[in-house]
Design a protein around this motif. Sequence first.
Motif, short mmCIF file in Angstrom:
data_model
loop_
_atom_site.label_atom_id
_atom_site.label_comp_id
_atom_site.label_asym_id
_atom_site.label_seq_id
_atom_site.Cartn_x
_atom_site.Cartn_y
_atom_site.Cartn_z
N ASN A 186 19.26 -95.51 135.83
CA ASN A 186 19.05 -94.26 136.56
C ASN A 186 19.31 -93.04 135.68
O ASN A 186 18.55 -92.07 135.68
CB ASN A 186 19.95 -94.23 137.79
CG ASN A 186 19.73 -93.00 138.65
OD1 ASN A 186 18.62 -92.76 139.12
ND2 ASN A 186 20.79 -92.24 138.85
N VAL A 187 20.40 -93.13 134.91
CA VAL A 187 20.73 -91.99 134.03
C VAL A 187 19.66 -91.81 132.97
O VAL A 187 19.16 -90.69 132.72
CB VAL A 187 22.11 -92.22 133.39
CG1 VAL A 187 22.37 -91.17 132.30
CG2 VAL A 187 23.20 -92.14 134.45
N ALA A 226 22.91 -98.16 137.23
CA ALA A 226 23.44 -96.82 136.94
C ALA A 226 22.94 -96.32 135.59
O ALA A 226 22.52 -95.16 135.45
CB ALA A 226 24.97 -96.85 136.98
N HIS A 271 26.16 -101.73 137.42
CA HIS A 271 26.32 -101.17 136.08
C HIS A 271 24.97 -100.86 135.44
O HIS A 271 24.72 -99.73 134.97
CB HIS A 271 27.11 -102.15 135.21
CG HIS A 271 27.06 -101.84 133.75
ND1 HIS A 271 27.55 -100.67 133.22
CD2 HIS A 271 26.53 -102.55 132.71
CE1 HIS A 271 27.36 -100.67 131.92
NE2 HIS A 271 26.74 -101.80 131.57
N THR A 293 31.45 -97.47 135.36
CA THR A 293 30.21 -97.21 136.12
C THR A 293 30.46 -96.17 137.20
O THR A 293 29.64 -95.27 137.42
CB THR A 293 29.69 -98.52 136.74
OG1 THR A 293 29.42 -99.47 135.70
CG2 THR A 293 28.42 -98.27 137.53
N ASN A 294 31.60 -96.28 137.89
CA ASN A 294 31.94 -95.28 138.90
C ASN A 294 32.14 -93.90 138.28
O ASN A 294 31.75 -92.88 138.87
CB ASN A 294 33.21 -95.70 139.65
CG ASN A 294 32.95 -96.84 140.62
OD1 ASN A 294 31.80 -97.12 140.97
ND2 ASN A 294 34.01 -97.51 141.03
N ARG A 304 30.66 -92.79 135.60
CA ARG A 304 29.34 -92.27 135.24
C ARG A 304 28.55 -91.81 136.46
O ARG A 304 27.81 -90.82 136.41
CB ARG A 304 28.53 -93.36 134.50
CG ARG A 304 27.21 -92.86 133.92
CD ARG A 304 27.48 -91.82 132.86
NE ARG A 304 26.28 -91.14 132.41
CZ ARG A 304 25.74 -90.07 132.98
NH1 ARG A 304 26.30 -89.55 134.06
NH2 ARG A 304 24.66 -89.50 132.50
N LYS A 305 28.74 -92.48 137.60
CA LYS A 305 27.96 -92.17 138.79
C LYS A 305 28.58 -91.04 139.62
O LYS A 305 27.85 -90.22 140.18
CB LYS A 305 27.82 -93.41 139.68
CG LYS A 305 26.95 -94.50 139.08
CD LYS A 305 27.10 -95.82 139.83
CE LYS A 305 26.73 -95.69 141.29
NZ LYS A 305 26.81 -97.00 141.98
N HIS A 306 29.91 -91.00 139.68
CA HIS A 306 30.54 -90.12 140.66
C HIS A 306 31.42 -89.03 140.08
O HIS A 306 31.72 -88.06 140.79
CB HIS A 306 31.41 -90.95 141.62
CG HIS A 306 30.67 -92.07 142.29
ND1 HIS A 306 29.59 -91.86 143.13
CD2 HIS A 306 30.85 -93.42 142.24
CE1 HIS A 306 29.15 -93.03 143.57
NE2 HIS A 306 29.89 -93.99 143.04
#
Length: 405
Positions: free
Chosen positions: A210-211, A207, A204, A313-314, A316-318
């Motif tokens: 990274n953003v 991520a 979490h 989190t998924n 936001r990432k994918h």
Amino acid sequence: MHLLRSCRALARAHPYWTDGILAVALYVVMLVAPVWGHPSEWSDLDPSSVLAVGGVPVFGPLVWRRRYPVAVLAVSVVGTLGIMVVGTVRGPILFGSALAVYTVSSTVERRLALAVGGLSVLALGIMSWDRSTEAWNQTVNAVAFAWIALAVAAGEAVRSRRAFVAAIEERARRAEHTRDEEARRRVAEERLRIARELHDIVGHHIALINVQAGVASHVLDSQPEQARAALAHVREAGRAALSELNATVSVLRQNDESDAPNEPAPGLGQLPSLLESFDRAGLRVDRHDEGERRAVPAAVDLTAYRIVQESLTNVRKHAGTSAATLRLAYRRDALSIEVEDRGPGPSGSPDRTGYGLIGMRERAASVGGSFRAGPGPDGGFRVRVDLPLARTAQAVRMTAVNGSA
């Protein structure tokens, strides 16, 4: 006592020598006893005849009594009956058959041992009574019955004791094996739990970092104020990640329950802060609650929080989208969680794989819940979890009662 143990160990190490010596000793007693007691029992037989007729078939086979117990008993009984037929020898001549009967009763299966022992008692007792020179109602005529029956009883007692000891040893071995299996199972479960916790915590925050780092890099030259704000969010996310990691490590390193941290585990009460962190990262989450909010068991509370955290989190990432929907439904006996987005997913595909979905499924199963994840009806991706409340609360209460007991 030490000498007795040494003799037993020596006998076990050399069984044939031991039985050979025992057979010779019993034969000598058989020869000498009538001379010391009642010489008339020799009847018309001289010692050489007794040695030839009685020594070989009655006492000789006893050397192999452990390996061939039933066959040795048969030969010994037949030899003893032969002695009784050709003479009036009684008493010590029964030692050989008694030892053979004891061996059978203590080693072979119970039904066979009782059958063979009973036949031996009847054959030797009746022959001794028939060949006796005493009156039929004299107690001496019951000696053969008593001796052989006593040998059967002694062998049965020894066999039962051996079976009892073997059962205790087997039970102890199984208990130790069960303890080892339980310890390995608990270690495996704890490893999975730690892996899930670390994945949720690190995944979490990394991520978000990274953003925000990407935003800061993109607007560093054109919009320095926004870049500084993004870097501030990076610093805040990094501090939160370190704080949660330190709390997790402190729990793993503690040696006493009294050293447990006082900070409560995250739960649904921390959802506003969690959603705010995603909002700062550029993911707007629309939250919808159904039913009356109420306290839930601690295990379900933590599980629900981690599942929401990992699902968002998924997204936001994918997902490739900046919006998601969170629905919490408080029902009478269950808490339903649904996280949905309408993003295209990576490379236009809504399918997502990895340890995140595995961890969420394991978390739901750990409290008796169900987990479903897949494409939504209108595109995107949807995660649906149902966590039982009544059964979990009852299990928690039972655990507490058992622990206090």
